[in-house]
Design a protein around this motif. Structure first.
Motif, PDB file in Angstrom:
ATOM      1  N   ILE A 137      54.675  54.014  56.209  1.00  0.00           N
ATOM      2  CA  ILE A 137      54.648  53.007  57.270  1.00  0.00           C
ATOM      3  C   ILE A 137      54.261  51.661  56.683  1.00  0.00           C
ATOM      4  N   SER A 138      54.642  50.612  57.378  1.00  0.00           N
ATOM      5  CA  SER A 138      54.236  49.266  56.993  1.00  0.00           C
ATOM      6  C   SER A 138      53.759  48.556  58.240  1.00  0.00           C
ATOM      7  N   ALA A 139      52.615  47.882  58.127  1.00  0.00           N
ATOM      8  CA  ALA A 139      52.097  47.124  59.264  1.00  0.00           C
ATOM      9  C   ALA A 139      52.585  45.683  59.200  1.00  0.00           C
ATOM     10  N   THR A 140      53.318  45.336  58.146  1.00  0.00           N
ATOM     11  CA  THR A 140      53.736  43.941  57.993  1.00  0.00           C
ATOM     12  C   THR A 140      55.221  43.729  58.281  1.00  0.00           C
ATOM     13  N   PHE A 141      56.043  44.753  58.099  1.00  0.00           N
ATOM     14  CA  PHE A 141      57.471  44.621  58.367  1.00  0.00           C
ATOM     15  C   PHE A 141      57.918  45.726  59.309  1.00  0.00           C
ATOM     16  N   LYS A 142      58.605  45.333  60.370  1.00  0.00           N
ATOM     17  CA  LYS A 142      59.066  46.329  61.327  1.00  0.00           C
ATOM     18  C   LYS A 142      60.280  47.067  60.766  1.00  0.00           C
ATOM     19  N   ASP A 143      61.284  46.280  60.374  1.00  0.00           N
ATOM     20  CA  ASP A 143      62.523  46.877  59.891  1.00  0.00           C
ATOM     21  C   ASP A 143      62.540  46.753  58.379  1.00  0.00           C
ATOM     22  N   LEU A 144      62.459  47.855  57.729  1.00  0.00           N
ATOM     23  CA  LEU A 144      62.484  47.784  56.272  1.00  0.00           C
ATOM     24  C   LEU A 144      63.294  48.949  55.740  1.00  0.00           C
ATOM     25  N   VAL A 171      52.075  66.465  42.340  1.00  0.00           N
ATOM     26  CA  VAL A 171      50.863  66.258  43.128  1.00  0.00           C
ATOM     27  C   VAL A 171      51.201  65.467  44.392  1.00  0.00           C
ATOM     28  N   ILE A 172      50.451  65.735  45.451  1.00  0.00           N
ATOM     29  CA  ILE A 172      50.594  64.947  46.674  1.00  0.00           C
ATOM     30  C   ILE A 172      49.591  63.805  46.591  1.00  0.00           C
ATOM     31  N   LEU A 173      50.072  62.598  46.852  1.00  0.00           N
ATOM     32  CA  LEU A 173      49.206  61.417  46.756  1.00  0.00           C
ATOM     33  C   LEU A 173      49.333  60.588  48.020  1.00  0.00           C
ATOM     34  N   THR A 174      48.286  59.806  48.288  1.00  0.00           N
ATOM     35  CA  THR A 174      48.350  58.790  49.340  1.00  0.00           C
ATOM     36  C   THR A 174      48.187  57.443  48.662  1.00  0.00           C
ATOM     37  N   GLU A 175      49.121  56.546  48.939  1.00  0.00           N
ATOM     38  CA  GLU A 175      49.098  55.228  48.316  1.00  0.00           C
ATOM     39  C   GLU A 175      49.022  54.162  49.394  1.00  0.00           C
ATOM     40  N   CYS A 176      48.148  53.200  49.212  1.00  0.00           N
ATOM     41  CA  CYS A 176      48.060  52.085  50.158  1.00  0.00           C
ATOM     42  C   CYS A 176      48.089  50.776  49.396  1.00  0.00           C
ATOM     43  N   GLU A 177      48.996  49.912  49.788  1.00  0.00           N
ATOM     44  CA  GLU A 177      49.027  48.574  49.206  1.00  0.00           C
ATOM     45  C   GLU A 177      48.709  47.592  50.312  1.00  0.00           C
ATOM     46  N   THR A 178      47.640  46.817  50.110  1.00  0.00           N
ATOM     47  CA  THR A 178      47.349  45.797  51.105  1.00  0.00           C
ATOM     48  C   THR A 178      47.934  44.472  50.644  1.00  0.00           C
ATOM     49  N   VAL A 179      48.250  43.653  51.618  1.00  0.00           N
ATOM     50  CA  VAL A 179      48.746  42.308  51.378  1.00  0.00           C
ATOM     51  C   VAL A 179      47.683  41.386  51.950  1.00  0.00           C
ATOM     52  N   HIS A 218      41.146  39.255  54.681  1.00  0.00           N
ATOM     53  CA  HIS A 218      42.322  39.299  55.561  1.00  0.00           C
ATOM     54  C   HIS A 218      43.387  40.277  55.103  1.00  0.00           C
ATOM     55  N   ALA A 219      43.068  41.535  55.113  1.00  0.00           N
ATOM     56  CA  ALA A 219      44.018  42.533  54.613  1.00  0.00           C
ATOM     57  C   ALA A 219      44.971  43.020  55.698  1.00  0.00           C
ATOM     58  N   PHE A 220      46.231  43.140  55.329  1.00  0.00           N
ATOM     59  CA  PHE A 220      47.218  43.862  56.130  1.00  0.00           C
ATOM     60  C   PHE A 220      47.624  45.083  55.315  1.00  0.00           C
ATOM     61  N   VAL A 221      47.944  46.166  56.009  1.00  0.00           N
ATOM     62  CA  VAL A 221      48.493  47.301  55.270  1.00  0.00           C
ATOM     63  C   VAL A 221      49.977  47.018  55.048  1.00  0.00           C
ATOM     64  N   GLY A 222      50.280  46.501  53.872  1.00  0.00           N
ATOM     65  CA  GLY A 222      51.669  46.224  53.516  1.00  0.00           C
ATOM     66  C   GLY A 222      52.468  47.509  53.542  1.00  0.00           C
ATOM     67  N   GLU A 223      51.839  48.558  52.998  1.00  0.00           N
ATOM     68  CA  GLU A 223      52.521  49.839  52.986  1.00  0.00           C
ATOM     69  C   GLU A 223      51.521  50.969  52.784  1.00  0.00           C
ATOM     70  N   LEU A 224      51.803  52.057  53.481  1.00  0.00           N
ATOM     71  CA  LEU A 224      51.027  53.274  53.295  1.00  0.00           C
ATOM     72  C   LEU A 224      52.045  54.388  53.131  1.00  0.00           C
ATOM     73  N   PRO A 254      49.715  29.057  42.840  1.00  0.00           N
ATOM     74  CA  PRO A 254      50.081  28.482  44.141  1.00  0.00           C
ATOM     75  C   PRO A 254      49.640  29.422  45.258  1.00  0.00           C
ATOM     76  N   PRO A 255      49.587  28.919  46.500  1.00  0.00           N
ATOM     77  CA  PRO A 255      49.249  29.824  47.601  1.00  0.00           C
ATOM     78  C   PRO A 255      50.252  30.975  47.648  1.00  0.00           C
ATOM     79  N   GLN A 256      49.763  32.165  47.759  1.00  0.00           N
ATOM     80  CA  GLN A 256      50.642  33.343  47.821  1.00  0.00           C
ATOM     81  C   GLN A 256      49.808  34.515  48.327  1.00  0.00           C
ATOM     82  N   PHE A 257      50.461  35.618  48.575  1.00  0.00           N
ATOM     83  CA  PHE A 257      49.722  36.810  48.970  1.00  0.00           C
ATOM     84  C   PHE A 257      49.219  37.536  47.720  1.00  0.00           C
ATOM     85  N   THR A 258      48.069  38.145  47.865  1.00  0.00           N
ATOM     86  CA  THR A 258      47.531  38.952  46.768  1.00  0.00           C
ATOM     87  C   THR A 258      47.508  40.410  47.223  1.00  0.00           C
TER      88      THR A 258
END
Lengths: 137, 362
Positions: B105-112, B248-256, B219-225, B266-270
């Protein structure tokens, strides 16, 4: 070897024993339980880091005809490590195509079926968005 | 003075015998099997594997049974067992880009590309106790649908294309290993990630929550889980090449995370990164938030003195086995230590008393 490493416990033995009686062999390295440090990458693509260990079992053997078989398999089953090494060695003999058909291919098909069933359940939980009428209209 | 004492062996033996009996509980009730724990308490099993830092569902299930469901005790058992295993090597870094995703799932993009796949989640359940589970019953079969084949791309790749997010450039520096060398400061990101992935879930969750409430806010968003299985490959010295040794089964979370830019950037997301053994979503999100908070220095942010920014504080207190070992040792006999404290307090009181008598006399 990847296929043999991921096979469900006892599955390779069941397939092999249904097909042939096991040949004699001598151990180069008797089955041994240990671990592997699983690594991953920061941000999925960056620098590697140590994620944690997993159990593995390894062994090596020689058939009387001289072929050497190795196995490194997930988990702690010495019996599975033995049969995996045996298949690895037998795949270097004239029996290769027969074992491919009767052991490896059924193994692959079984695991593909399990994977597909899981993927199909995941697909059923995929969200189909639709746009509602907007308030200002 | 050191006074050696003996005794207690019989009491200890009897205590352990009673422990075994209590562990079993009422024998009129069927005994739990390891397979039942592995299959039906799988999230507990996952937590024990993650914090025990050893991927082996059967061992984790056994540890849970032996520990009577005390997960920290179970993690302790796994850590102790782990030290007895010879290490055959290290795997190639796993590629989460080829994960067979159960959930994504992604909390930042609806259609991906790849879509929002919910998987077997507690989300959107009503959190009402289900009394049907108290009675035996058949579980209805989960529906299925034709699945797309092919790999599911990472969400950060889309942002990368526009240059809006920091890159995680490929690098092959061999990582430090805190199971071989003691954890020392300053800890680089690889070492921090290793410590965080095996850190206590509750502690990591609390710290992550503190950043959301304002202690080092980022200010974290869950970019992807994503949750699913990935193959593990290892170089086999006898063969001279890498082969798959398991999965192995893993859970990965990337925050934006928001980033206003610095002198050089320059200003950007980390990004914050969480990756944990098993289906362990709360822990993976927490890890990503804490990872991001700890990166303040390399990103040129201010240290606002928040607990989650303090690597020494976080990493030295995140391990529940270290913590419980030190905490619980104070219940073990300290008779001699305490005897000396007692002597000291008595002496101080005698002196204070004598002084009072003297003052009164004056």
């Amino acid at each position: 070897m990847g296929l043999l490493a991921k096979a469900p416990e006892g599955r390779v033995a069941a397939l092999l024993d249904a097909e042939i009686s096991r040949p004699a062999f001598t151990w180069l390295r008797a089955p041994e339980i240990g671990s592997t440090m699983v690594r991953a990458r920061a941000g999925a693509t960056g620098a590697p880091f140590n994620l944690g260990e997993m159990t593995i079992t390894r062994c090596a053997l020689t058939l009387e005809t001289g072929e050497v078989g190795h196995s490194y398999i997930q988990g702690r089953s010495k019996a599975d490590a033995e049969v995996a090494a045996l298949v690895d060695a037998l795949m270097q003999t004239a029996m290769a195509s027969r074992l491919r058909e009767t052991v490896l291919e059924p193994l692959e098909a079984g695991m593909a079926t399990m994977k597909a069933a899981r993927a199909a359940k995941a697909a059923a939980t995929k969200v189909d968005f639709f746009t509602m009428t907007r308030g200002e209209d | 003075m050191y006074v050696a004492v003996k005794g207690g062996e019989r009491a200890i033996e009897n205590a352990h015998a009673w422990l075994a009996e209590e562990r079993r509980g009422n024998t009129d009730i069927a005994e739990l099997s390891i397979a039942q724990i592995r299959e039906q308490l799988s999230l507990a099993v996952n937590r024990v594997m993650a914090e025990g830092s050893l991927y082996d569902p059967d061992l984790a299930a056994l540890a849970i049974k032996q520990a009577r469901g005390d997960l920290i005790e179970a993690i302790f058992l796994i850590r102790a067992y782990r030290t007895t295993l010879p290490r055959f090597g290290a795997s190639e870094p796993v590629d989460t880009g080829i994960m067979a995703c159960d959930r994504r799932i992604s909390a930042t993009f609806k259609d991906l590309p790849g879509g929002q796949v919910l998987g077997p989640t507690f989300d959107y359940t009503h959190r009402l106790l289900d009394f049907k589970l108290a009675a035996d019953g058949e579980v209805p079969k989960a529906p299925s649908r034709d699945a797309e084949t092919g790999n599911v791309p990472h969400v950060t790749e889309f942002l990368n294309r526009e240059g809006l997010i920091e890159e995680a450039p490929h690098d092959d520096t061999p990582p430090p290993d805190l199971t071989r060398e003691p954890l020392e400061m300053p800890a680089d990101r690889a070492l921090r990630l290793q410590a965080l992935t095996r850190a206590d879930e509750g502690f990591t969750l609390g710290l992550a929550y503190s950043t959301q409430r304002g202690y080092g806010r980022n200010h974290a968003f869950v970019g992807e889980l994503r949750i699913g299985s990935v193959p593990v490959e290892m170089d086999i010295p006898e063969l001279g090449f890498a082969v798959e040794i398991g999965e192995v089964i893993l859970t990965e979370c990337e925050t934006v995370n928001q980033f206003t830019g610095s002198k050089t950037e320059p200003p950007q997301f980390t990004r914050g990164y969480g990756l944990v053994f098993g289906q362990t979503e709360r822990k993976a999100i927490s890890m990503a938030l804490v990872d991001r908070a700890l990166r303040w220095e390399e990103l040129g942010e201010d240290n606002v003195g928040a607990p989650a920014q303090d690597a020494e504080f976080v990493l030295y207190h995140a391990d529940n086995i270290q913590a419980t070992g030190f905490l619980e040792h104070i219940k073990l006999p300290h008779y001699v230590d305490f005897q000396s404290e007692l002597e000291l307090v008595r002496k101080l009181r005698r002196e204070a008393g004598a002084q009072q008598v003297q003052e009164a006399a004056e």
